[in-house]
Write a protein that holds these residues in place. Structure first.
Motif, short mmCIF file in Angstrom:
data_model
loop_
_atom_site.label_atom_id
_atom_site.label_comp_id
_atom_site.label_asym_id
_atom_site.label_seq_id
_atom_site.Cartn_x
_atom_site.Cartn_y
_atom_site.Cartn_z
N GLN A 264 0.81 -1.22 0.00
CA GLN A 264 0.00 0.00 0.00
C GLN A 264 0.84 1.27 0.00
O GLN A 264 0.44 2.30 -0.56
CB GLN A 264 -0.92 0.02 1.22
N TYR A 265 2.03 1.17 0.60
CA TYR A 265 2.87 2.37 0.76
C TYR A 265 4.29 2.08 0.27
O TYR A 265 5.21 1.88 1.05
CB TYR A 265 2.92 2.79 2.23
N PRO A 266 4.50 2.04 -1.04
CA PRO A 266 5.85 1.79 -1.56
C PRO A 266 6.77 2.99 -1.30
O PRO A 266 6.32 4.12 -1.17
CB PRO A 266 5.61 1.59 -3.06
N VAL A 267 8.05 2.71 -1.21
CA VAL A 267 9.05 3.77 -1.09
C VAL A 267 9.20 4.46 -2.44
O VAL A 267 9.30 3.79 -3.47
CB VAL A 267 10.40 3.19 -0.61
N ARG A 268 9.24 5.79 -2.42
CA ARG A 268 9.33 6.58 -3.66
C ARG A 268 10.66 7.34 -3.66
O ARG A 268 10.90 8.18 -2.79
CB ARG A 268 8.17 7.56 -3.72
N LEU A 269 11.49 7.04 -4.65
CA LEU A 269 12.79 7.70 -4.76
C LEU A 269 12.82 8.58 -6.00
O LEU A 269 12.13 8.30 -7.00
CB LEU A 269 13.91 6.66 -4.84
N ASP A 270 13.66 9.62 -5.95
CA ASP A 270 13.75 10.56 -7.06
C ASP A 270 14.42 9.96 -8.29
O ASP A 270 14.15 10.39 -9.42
CB ASP A 270 14.54 11.81 -6.62
N VAL A 271 15.30 8.99 -8.09
CA VAL A 271 16.00 8.34 -9.20
C VAL A 271 15.39 6.95 -9.39
O VAL A 271 15.41 6.13 -8.48
CB VAL A 271 17.51 8.22 -8.92
N PRO A 272 14.83 6.67 -10.55
CA PRO A 272 14.21 5.35 -10.77
C PRO A 272 15.26 4.25 -10.84
O PRO A 272 16.43 4.50 -11.14
CB PRO A 272 13.49 5.52 -12.11
N GLY A 273 14.83 3.03 -10.55
CA GLY A 273 15.72 1.88 -10.71
C GLY A 273 16.80 1.77 -9.67
O GLY A 273 17.87 1.20 -9.94
N ARG A 274 16.56 2.29 -8.47
CA ARG A 274 17.60 2.24 -7.44
C ARG A 274 17.13 1.57 -6.14
O ARG A 274 17.92 1.38 -5.23
CB ARG A 274 18.09 3.66 -7.11
N LEU A 275 15.87 1.19 -6.05
CA LEU A 275 15.31 0.70 -4.80
C LEU A 275 15.35 -0.82 -4.70
O LEU A 275 14.90 -1.53 -5.60
CB LEU A 275 13.86 1.18 -4.66
N VAL A 276 15.90 -1.31 -3.58
CA VAL A 276 15.87 -2.73 -3.25
C VAL A 276 15.31 -2.85 -1.83
O VAL A 276 15.80 -2.20 -0.91
CB VAL A 276 17.27 -3.36 -3.31
N TYR A 277 14.29 -3.67 -1.65
CA TYR A 277 13.75 -3.91 -0.31
C TYR A 277 14.55 -5.03 0.36
O TYR A 277 15.00 -5.97 -0.30
CB TYR A 277 12.28 -4.30 -0.38
N SER A 278 14.71 -4.89 1.68
CA SER A 278 15.51 -5.86 2.41
C SER A 278 14.76 -6.37 3.63
O SER A 278 14.15 -5.59 4.37
CB SER A 278 16.84 -5.24 2.86
N ALA A 279 14.84 -7.67 3.86
CA ALA A 279 14.23 -8.31 5.03
C ALA A 279 15.29 -9.07 5.81
O ALA A 279 16.36 -9.39 5.28
CB ALA A 279 13.11 -9.26 4.60
N HIS A 280 15.00 -9.36 7.07
CA HIS A 280 15.83 -10.22 7.90
C HIS A 280 14.97 -11.38 8.40
O HIS A 280 13.77 -11.20 8.64
CB HIS A 280 16.41 -9.46 9.09
N ASP A 281 15.58 -12.54 8.56
CA ASP A 281 14.83 -13.70 9.02
C ASP A 281 15.76 -14.61 9.80
O ASP A 281 16.91 -14.83 9.39
CB ASP A 281 14.24 -14.46 7.83
N TYR A 282 15.29 -15.12 10.93
CA TYR A 282 16.15 -15.92 11.80
C TYR A 282 15.45 -17.18 12.30
O TYR A 282 14.27 -17.40 12.03
CB TYR A 282 16.65 -15.07 12.97
N ALA A 283 16.23 -17.97 13.02
CA ALA A 283 15.73 -19.23 13.56
C ALA A 283 15.61 -19.14 15.08
O ALA A 283 15.81 -18.08 15.67
CB ALA A 283 16.67 -20.37 13.15
N THR A 284 15.35 -20.24 15.73
CA THR A 284 15.07 -20.23 17.17
C THR A 284 16.30 -19.92 18.00
O THR A 284 16.17 -19.56 19.17
CB THR A 284 14.50 -21.58 17.63
N SER A 285 17.51 -20.06 17.46
CA SER A 285 18.70 -19.72 18.22
C SER A 285 18.77 -18.22 18.49
O SER A 285 19.51 -17.77 19.37
CB SER A 285 19.97 -20.19 17.50
N VAL A 286 17.98 -17.43 17.74
CA VAL A 286 17.89 -15.99 17.98
C VAL A 286 16.67 -15.68 18.85
O VAL A 286 16.77 -14.97 19.86
CB VAL A 286 17.81 -15.21 16.65
N ALA A 287 15.52 -16.20 18.49
CA ALA A 287 14.30 -16.00 19.29
C ALA A 287 13.22 -16.96 18.80
O ALA A 287 13.23 -17.39 17.65
CB ALA A 287 13.81 -14.55 19.19
#
Length: 513
Positions: A264-287
């Motif tokens: 619903q709310y994408p990030v909008r940058l002034d220069v096209p073709g520069r946006l990469v979304y990043s996620a983190h994901d872990y296992a039970t040894s973290v939480a």
């Protein structure tokens, strides 16, 4: 997620200025196979995006498949492990294992005037060219050598200061203005150096950070737009990596791992073709998370990942980079988690460029709740952990293949070389050593061979960036595929572990091929 736990071992290990030894080094890794680089390897120049793909300057699809090497964000103000090894041997080993990108966490402290690193070992010639440098100048050296080795670098604003992570991108002592100024300073510093492909604007935003709520004091999406555009105003070639938050519309997940609001709310940058979304994901040894105890686990995980961040890639909205994921691999549930995640990330096409991007947490062994690709001696590879990632590694990128400037002569007229041998650590029952090969001739080497004979009963237990044979006390090491070509006046290096210790430094000879 809980990075304070990951750093629990850092200060103590750094203070010792020594690798952990003993039983850990007894389990030597098998010699890593050199990753072959295709003749027309993609990755040259700056990168941009098109739909869910990242493309190089020539429009070829590329894929990030790398590791996190942390330390610049801690009180050491430099990557960890330099109390044990030379930085170049570390990067060479990453390359030999087939990792093509390094994510380098940092804090704003390294941009303060006079910021200098600590806990670097300069004995035996290790890290000699880092002596007397500031933290930023050491970062320059690491970036330059990574680029020569054909690796790319992503800078990660991990913390506002060395004291710890922050939920928001600013704190009372590090305001948003400082964050923006420092991001622009780094973007300017590496202007024209396409080894640095982008900046991860802030690590793991979490509650009370929101996405799309409109309150500029906590809306991470709006802050990412402000910061991303500030970076692009001084260096429009960089990729802008934007992590998620913790909670969206009452649904909570990993810190930085919730990108549900992008729809619903994408990030909008002034220069096209520069946006990469990043996620983190872990296992039970973290939480612990609710999905780990679902009766259908691990079959439920692809649906979880689709919901939080995978849909962005699958709907061709933008590229998705899993900037951090890791585990100790001790619990069985963690092993199932990593196996499922690797399957989820695995490319379906033959070439594999149209896929998720990733950097594993971490290269370092001193991450308290995950461990690393390296074991506690900072040399031996955790071959089980690395083995999980083999099927999702990607081609290396163009690099000189040279280890940087060497100290060789250069007066010759034919191919010739010299070699130097340095013991980096010796704990009695075993030792680690690095060998530097320098082209002393006037023409480029295409391959080389180094030979030495120990006076005692030493045996090589593992070696990286070269292959070897041993007959009695005599060892012959031959270049790996990626470091045989050495320009005149330049050097490359390889390293190895051996046992027992106490062998001293033998005389070494180098033969140009």
């Amino acid at each position: 997620m809980f990075h304070s736990l990951r750093r629990a071992l850092c200060a103590a290990a750094a203070a010792l200025l020594l690798p952990l030894a003993g039983a850990h080094t007894a389990h030597a890794a098998t010699t890593p196979a050199a990753a072959a680089t295709p003749a027309a390897a993609p990755g040259a120049g700056y990168w941009h995006t098109s739909g869910r793909q990242i493309l190089d300057a020539a429009g070829q699809p590329v894929r990030i498949a790398g590791v996190n090497w942390f330390g610049f964000e801690t009180s050491n103000q430099v990557v960890h492990g330099l109390w044990s090894r030379d930085y170049r041997s570390m990067i060479d080993q990453m390359r030999s294992l087939g990792y093509n990108t390094i994510r380098l966490p940092y804090s704003d402290d390294i941009l303060k005037p006079g910021a200098v690193p600590n806990s670097i070992d300069f004995s035996g010639g290790k890290n000699a060219d880092l002596q007397g440098l500031t933290s930023l100048q050491v970062l320059d050296k690491i970036v330059a050598y990574a680029g020569q080795d054909g690796l790319k670098v992503i800078l990660d604003r991990h913390r506002p200061d060395a004291g710890g992570q922050s939920a928001l991108w600013y704190t009372s002592s590090v305001p948003e203005s400082t964050w923006m100024t420092d991001l622009k300073a780094l973007a300017t510093r590496y202007l024209g150096q396409d080894t640095v492909i982008g900046i991860d604007l802030h690590n793991e935003p979490h509650d009370p950070a929101c996405w799309g709520c409109g309150d500029t004091s906590v809306d991470w999406r709006l802050a990412a737009e402000r910061a991303g555009n500030a970076v692009l105003s001084v260096n429009p070639n960089l990729l802008i990596f934007v992590e998620g938050v913790q909670s969206y519309n009452g649904v909570s997940g990993w810190w930085g791992g919730n990108l549900m609001g992008v729809a619903q709310y994408p990030v909008r940058l002034d220069v096209p073709g520069r946006l990469v979304y990043s996620a983190h994901d872990y296992a039970t040894s973290v939480a612990q998370q609710s999905w780990f105890s679902d009766p259908s686990f691990p079959a439920n995980m692809p649906g979880i990942w689709d919901t939080y961040w995978g849909y962005i890639f699958k709907q061709n909205i933008a590229p998705v980079w899993l900037g951090e994921f890791g585990t100790t691999l001790q619990p069985t549930v963690d092993q199932k988690w990593l196996s499922a995640l690797v399957s989820y990330l695995r490319p379906t096409s033959t070439y594999g460029a149209d896929s998720f991007q990733w950097t594993f947490w971490s290269w370092n062994p001193d991450s308290g709740d995950t461990g690393g690709i390296l074991k506690d001696d900072w040399v031996t590879v955790d071959t089980v952990k690395d083995g999980y990632l083999t099927s999702i590694k990607a081609p290396l990128f163009p690099g000189s293949g040279s280890g940087g400037s060497g100290g060789g002569g250069g007066g010759g007229t034919a191919a010739s070389c010299s070699a130097s041998y340095a013991v980096s650590s010796d704990w009695g029952s075993g030792f680690n050593a690095d060998v530097t090969v320098t082209n002393t001739g006037s023409t480029a080497l295409t391959s080389w061979k180094v030979t030495w004979t120990w006076s005692g009963a030493q045996k090589v237990t593992n070696m990286w960036n070269a292959s070897y044979t041993q007959s009695g006390a005599t060892v012959t090491a031959v270049n790996a595929a990626q470091n045989g070509t050495v320009p005149a006046g330049s050097s490359v290096s390889f390293g190895f572990g051996g046992a027992p210790g106490g062998g001293g430094v033998p005389r070494v000879s180098c033969t140009a091929q």
